[in-house]
Motif scaffolding. Structure first.
Motif, PDB file in Angstrom:
ATOM      1  N   PHE A  68     -36.812  -7.507 -15.482  1.00  0.00           N
ATOM      2  CA  PHE A  68     -38.140  -6.992 -15.801  1.00  0.00           C
ATOM      3  C   PHE A  68     -38.087  -6.375 -17.191  1.00  0.00           C
ATOM      4  O   PHE A  68     -37.180  -5.598 -17.493  1.00  0.00           O
ATOM      5  CB  PHE A  68     -38.513  -5.930 -14.755  1.00  0.00           C
ATOM      6  CG  PHE A  68     -39.837  -5.255 -14.991  1.00  0.00           C
ATOM      7  CD1 PHE A  68     -41.026  -5.921 -14.764  1.00  0.00           C
ATOM      8  CD2 PHE A  68     -39.887  -3.934 -15.418  1.00  0.00           C
ATOM      9  CE1 PHE A  68     -42.250  -5.288 -14.962  1.00  0.00           C
ATOM     10  CE2 PHE A  68     -41.100  -3.293 -15.615  1.00  0.00           C
ATOM     11  CZ  PHE A  68     -42.284  -3.982 -15.384  1.00  0.00           C
ATOM     12  N   LEU A  69     -39.031  -6.748 -18.047  1.00  0.00           N
ATOM     13  CA  LEU A  69     -39.103  -6.227 -19.410  1.00  0.00           C
ATOM     14  C   LEU A  69     -40.513  -5.749 -19.699  1.00  0.00           C
ATOM     15  O   LEU A  69     -41.482  -6.357 -19.237  1.00  0.00           O
ATOM     16  CB  LEU A  69     -38.773  -7.329 -20.427  1.00  0.00           C
ATOM     17  CG  LEU A  69     -37.460  -8.056 -20.262  1.00  0.00           C
ATOM     18  CD1 LEU A  69     -37.623  -9.506 -20.632  1.00  0.00           C
ATOM     19  CD2 LEU A  69     -36.419  -7.416 -21.127  1.00  0.00           C
ATOM     20  N   VAL A  70     -40.644  -4.688 -20.486  1.00  0.00           N
ATOM     21  CA  VAL A  70     -41.946  -4.203 -20.928  1.00  0.00           C
ATOM     22  C   VAL A  70     -41.905  -4.095 -22.446  1.00  0.00           C
ATOM     23  O   VAL A  70     -41.073  -3.382 -23.009  1.00  0.00           O
ATOM     24  CB  VAL A  70     -42.295  -2.827 -20.321  1.00  0.00           C
ATOM     25  CG1 VAL A  70     -43.652  -2.353 -20.849  1.00  0.00           C
ATOM     26  CG2 VAL A  70     -42.302  -2.897 -18.804  1.00  0.00           C
ATOM     27  N   VAL A  71     -42.806  -4.803 -23.107  1.00  0.00           N
ATOM     28  CA  VAL A  71     -42.945  -4.734 -24.559  1.00  0.00           C
ATOM     29  C   VAL A  71     -44.102  -3.785 -24.849  1.00  0.00           C
ATOM     30  O   VAL A  71     -45.234  -4.038 -24.429  1.00  0.00           O
ATOM     31  CB  VAL A  71     -43.236  -6.126 -25.157  1.00  0.00           C
ATOM     32  CG1 VAL A  71     -43.395  -6.040 -26.669  1.00  0.00           C
ATOM     33  CG2 VAL A  71     -42.139  -7.115 -24.783  1.00  0.00           C
ATOM     34  N   PRO A  72     -43.839  -2.674 -25.545  1.00  0.00           N
ATOM     35  CA  PRO A  72     -44.902  -1.698 -25.799  1.00  0.00           C
ATOM     36  C   PRO A  72     -45.879  -2.178 -26.873  1.00  0.00           C
ATOM     37  O   PRO A  72     -45.583  -3.123 -27.620  1.00  0.00           O
ATOM     38  CB  PRO A  72     -44.137  -0.465 -26.267  1.00  0.00           C
ATOM     39  CG  PRO A  72     -42.890  -1.008 -26.885  1.00  0.00           C
ATOM     40  CD  PRO A  72     -42.548  -2.252 -26.100  1.00  0.00           C
ATOM     41  N   PRO A  73     -47.037  -1.524 -26.983  1.00  0.00           N
ATOM     42  CA  PRO A  73     -47.982  -1.870 -28.049  1.00  0.00           C
ATOM     43  C   PRO A  73     -47.302  -1.782 -29.421  1.00  0.00           C
ATOM     44  O   PRO A  73     -46.388  -0.983 -29.628  1.00  0.00           O
ATOM     45  CB  PRO A  73     -49.078  -0.800 -27.928  1.00  0.00           C
ATOM     46  CG  PRO A  73     -48.996  -0.334 -26.516  1.00  0.00           C
ATOM     47  CD  PRO A  73     -47.531  -0.416 -26.148  1.00  0.00           C
ATOM     48  N   ARG A  74     -47.759  -2.620 -30.330  1.00  0.00           N
ATOM     49  CA  ARG A  74     -47.312  -2.665 -31.722  1.00  0.00           C
ATOM     50  C   ARG A  74     -45.857  -3.099 -31.899  1.00  0.00           C
ATOM     51  O   ARG A  74     -45.273  -2.897 -32.943  1.00  0.00           O
ATOM     52  CB  ARG A  74     -47.576  -1.331 -32.439  1.00  0.00           C
ATOM     53  CG  ARG A  74     -49.066  -1.009 -32.566  1.00  0.00           C
ATOM     54  CD  ARG A  74     -49.347   0.366 -33.108  1.00  0.00           C
ATOM     55  NE  ARG A  74     -48.837   1.445 -32.283  1.00  0.00           N
ATOM     56  CZ  ARG A  74     -49.375   1.845 -31.125  1.00  0.00           C
ATOM     57  NH1 ARG A  74     -50.444   1.238 -30.656  1.00  0.00           N
ATOM     58  NH2 ARG A  74     -48.859   2.841 -30.441  1.00  0.00           N
ATOM     59  N   CYS A  75     -45.258  -3.701 -30.880  1.00  0.00           N
ATOM     60  CA  CYS A  75     -43.887  -4.218 -30.965  1.00  0.00           C
ATOM     61  C   CYS A  75     -43.959  -5.745 -31.088  1.00  0.00           C
ATOM     62  O   CYS A  75     -44.525  -6.423 -30.220  1.00  0.00           O
ATOM     63  CB  CYS A  75     -43.093  -3.825 -29.721  1.00  0.00           C
ATOM     64  SG  CYS A  75     -41.384  -4.404 -29.731  1.00  0.00           S
ATOM     65  N   ASP A  76     -43.407  -6.275 -32.162  1.00  0.00           N
ATOM     66  CA  ASP A  76     -43.391  -7.724 -32.343  1.00  0.00           C
ATOM     67  C   ASP A  76     -42.610  -8.364 -31.203  1.00  0.00           C
ATOM     68  O   ASP A  76     -41.542  -7.867 -30.814  1.00  0.00           O
ATOM     69  CB  ASP A  76     -42.734  -8.095 -33.669  1.00  0.00           C
ATOM     70  CG  ASP A  76     -43.496  -7.583 -34.880  1.00  0.00           C
ATOM     71  OD1 ASP A  76     -44.631  -7.095 -34.717  1.00  0.00           O
ATOM     72  OD2 ASP A  76     -42.943  -7.669 -35.995  1.00  0.00           O
ATOM     73  N   HIS A  77     -43.119  -9.471 -30.683  1.00  0.00           N
ATOM     74  CA  HIS A  77     -42.422 -10.171 -29.617  1.00  0.00           C
ATOM     75  C   HIS A  77     -42.808 -11.643 -29.572  1.00  0.00           C
ATOM     76  O   HIS A  77     -43.807 -12.059 -30.163  1.00  0.00           O
ATOM     77  CB  HIS A  77     -42.650  -9.502 -28.259  1.00  0.00           C
ATOM     78  CG  HIS A  77     -44.078  -9.444 -27.833  1.00  0.00           C
ATOM     79  ND1 HIS A  77     -45.006  -8.583 -28.387  1.00  0.00           N
ATOM     80  CD2 HIS A  77     -44.757 -10.152 -26.887  1.00  0.00           C
ATOM     81  CE1 HIS A  77     -46.182  -8.762 -27.813  1.00  0.00           C
ATOM     82  NE2 HIS A  77     -46.055  -9.709 -26.904  1.00  0.00           N
ATOM     83  N   ALA A  78     -41.974 -12.422 -28.914  1.00  0.00           N
ATOM     84  CA  ALA A  78     -42.176 -13.855 -28.691  1.00  0.00           C
ATOM     85  C   ALA A  78     -41.331 -14.196 -27.472  1.00  0.00           C
ATOM     86  O   ALA A  78     -40.495 -13.399 -27.046  1.00  0.00           O
ATOM     87  CB  ALA A  78     -41.726 -14.660 -29.905  1.00  0.00           C
ATOM     88  N   PHE A  79     -41.524 -15.379 -26.911  1.00  0.00           N
ATOM     89  CA  PHE A  79     -40.686 -15.770 -25.782  1.00  0.00           C
ATOM     90  C   PHE A  79     -40.597 -17.281 -25.670  1.00  0.00           C
ATOM     91  O   PHE A  79     -41.447 -18.017 -26.173  1.00  0.00           O
ATOM     92  CB  PHE A  79     -41.176 -15.148 -24.466  1.00  0.00           C
ATOM     93  CG  PHE A  79     -42.572 -15.534 -24.061  1.00  0.00           C
ATOM     94  CD1 PHE A  79     -42.811 -16.651 -23.282  1.00  0.00           C
ATOM     95  CD2 PHE A  79     -43.656 -14.770 -24.457  1.00  0.00           C
ATOM     96  CE1 PHE A  79     -44.094 -17.006 -22.902  1.00  0.00           C
ATOM     97  CE2 PHE A  79     -44.942 -15.094 -24.079  1.00  0.00           C
ATOM     98  CZ  PHE A  79     -45.163 -16.222 -23.299  1.00  0.00           C
TER      99      PHE A  79
END
Length: 171
Positions: free
Chosen positions: A89-100
């Protein structure tokens, strides 16, 4: 968009056979923000081995949660790439760059929840049209604020795409 909790809403039940499917991008649309009175948006992804899920982007107002049901999901989180497996389980917070994307040796099956919710299903439908060649990628550029999906450049992500095997960063 409010930072406070969404107002109560009716229970949400989406049967597996009723979820709208976007096979071009491996997405199953479960519940858009309207179904939960803005509390969340949810969809499921099922990606083939090494398949791209989303290009680098960020959400300014929402967190994005990933629960890996099966397989391996590689997730860019800031300047690190996390390899998540079944049950992670992962949580990416607001304003954090991400891709998958799916791992290089595995498929990926994951539940994605965005909270607070924003109507995003039309964004995902447009991405499917782009993959089918029916629309240009630039058609999303003017819609970034509407969907709280802002495209970014990630040298970390680009570097792993060009490498023979993506590197894993500890988190």
């Amino acid at each position: 968009m409010s930072a406070s909790a969404a107002a109560p809403h009716d229970p949400v039940v989406v049967r597996a056979g009723d979820a709208e499917q976007l096979p071009e991008i491996g997405h199953y649309l479960l519940a858009d923000a309207g179904a939960s009175n803005g509390a969340l948006s949810a969809h499921r992804i099922q990606l083939a081995r090494s398949a791209d899920g989303a290009v680098p982007h960020r959400h300014d107002h929402a967190s994005e949660l990933f629960f890996v049901v099966d397989g391996t999901l590689e997730v860019l989180m800031g300047s690190k790439i996390i390899t998540a497996g079944s049950g992670d389980f992962l949580v990416v917070p607001p304003r954090c760059d991400h891709a998958f994307r799916a791992g290089p040796e595995s498929t990926a099956d994951a539940l994605i929840v965005i909270t607070p919710g924003i109507e995003r299903f039309d964004y995902l439908r447009q991405v499917a049209r782009i993959r089918r060649g029916e629309a240009d990628r630039d058609s999303l550029l003017t819609e970034q604020h509407r969907y709280d999906t802002h495209f970014v450049t990630s040298l970390t992500w680009q570097g792993t795409i060009n490498a023979s095997r993506p590197e894993e960063c500890s988190g």
